[in-house]
Design an enzyme around this catalytic site. Sequence first.
Site, PDB file in Angstrom:
ATOM      1  N   HIS A  20      40.751 -45.642  -6.132  1.00 39.46           N
ATOM      2  CA  HIS A  20      40.755 -44.248  -6.571  1.00 39.46           C
ATOM      3  C   HIS A  20      40.963 -44.230  -8.083  1.00 39.46           C
ATOM      4  CE1 HIS A  20      41.938 -42.351  -2.433  1.00 39.46           C
ATOM      5  NE2 HIS A  20      41.049 -43.327  -2.312  1.00 39.46           N
TER       6      HIS A  20
ATOM      7  N   GLU B 267      43.171 -42.798 -10.011  1.00 37.06           N
ATOM      8  CA  GLU B 267      44.544 -42.999 -10.471  1.00 37.06           C
ATOM      9  C   GLU B 267      44.981 -44.449 -10.313  1.00 37.06           C
ATOM     10  OE1 GLU B 267      44.127 -38.751  -8.975  1.00 37.06           O
ATOM     11  OE2 GLU B 267      43.540 -40.733  -8.273  1.00 37.06           O
TER      12      GLU B 267
ATOM     13  N   CYS C 268      46.051 -38.024  -4.191  1.00 36.93           N
ATOM     14  CA  CYS C 268      46.262 -38.210  -2.761  1.00 36.93           C
ATOM     15  C   CYS C 268      47.609 -38.917  -2.565  1.00 36.93           C
ATOM     16  CB  CYS C 268      45.122 -39.028  -2.170  1.00 36.93           C
ATOM     17  SG  CYS C 268      45.177 -40.784  -2.608  1.00 36.93           S
TER      18      CYS C 268
ATOM     19  N   CYS D 103      47.719 -42.441  -4.208  1.00 36.99           N
ATOM     20  CA  CYS D 103      47.758 -42.400  -5.670  1.00 36.99           C
ATOM     21  C   CYS D 103      49.084 -41.850  -6.173  1.00 36.99           C
ATOM     22  CB  CYS D 103      46.595 -41.564  -6.198  1.00 36.99           C
ATOM     23  SG  CYS D 103      44.995 -42.358  -5.890  1.00 36.99           S
TER      24      CYS D 103
END
Length: 168
Positions: free
Chosen positions: A65, A67, A95, A98
């Site tokens: 992801h 992040e 999320c 993250c």
Amino acid sequence: MVEISGLNLSDMGSDHVFLQQAVLLSRSRMESGLGGPFGAVIVRDGVVVAEGWNEVTSAHDPTAHAEVSVIRRACRALGTFSLEGATIYSSCEPCPMCLSAIYWARLGRLVYANTRDQAAAIGFDDAFLYGEVAKPPQARSLPSTHLPLPEAAAVFRSWTEKVDRIPY
């Protein structure tokens, strides 16, 4: 007047500037086919340390992801696992994975643009994960078995006795 990626920065606050950079990154990498519409930058002392974007499909990595990717790059760039004092700017509310990584990296602040509800509306719904994390292991949908081993406990004891350990 300063310009970055076509942005006029003369009258914008730094949060706005860095968040806009994350958003522009999300668009450019999405349009390049590298992954979903997510971007992030990490800033320390007014300087961008690293950029990250969603690379889940291009890297074949479900943890890639934006992040997590930017945290990995920032830590490599700074030669540390702690990003204390830095701010992460994300194009979207992180999320659960993250958000956990942000806490583990000890980032000082989080600034984000889109919300988790906006992400859910376009197919990125993390409500299930937020719910699962809050449950005790035996109540989660992922079958989990706790199988204590003396050898595993011994490794933990050894860690506490290790004089050259680096706490994190």
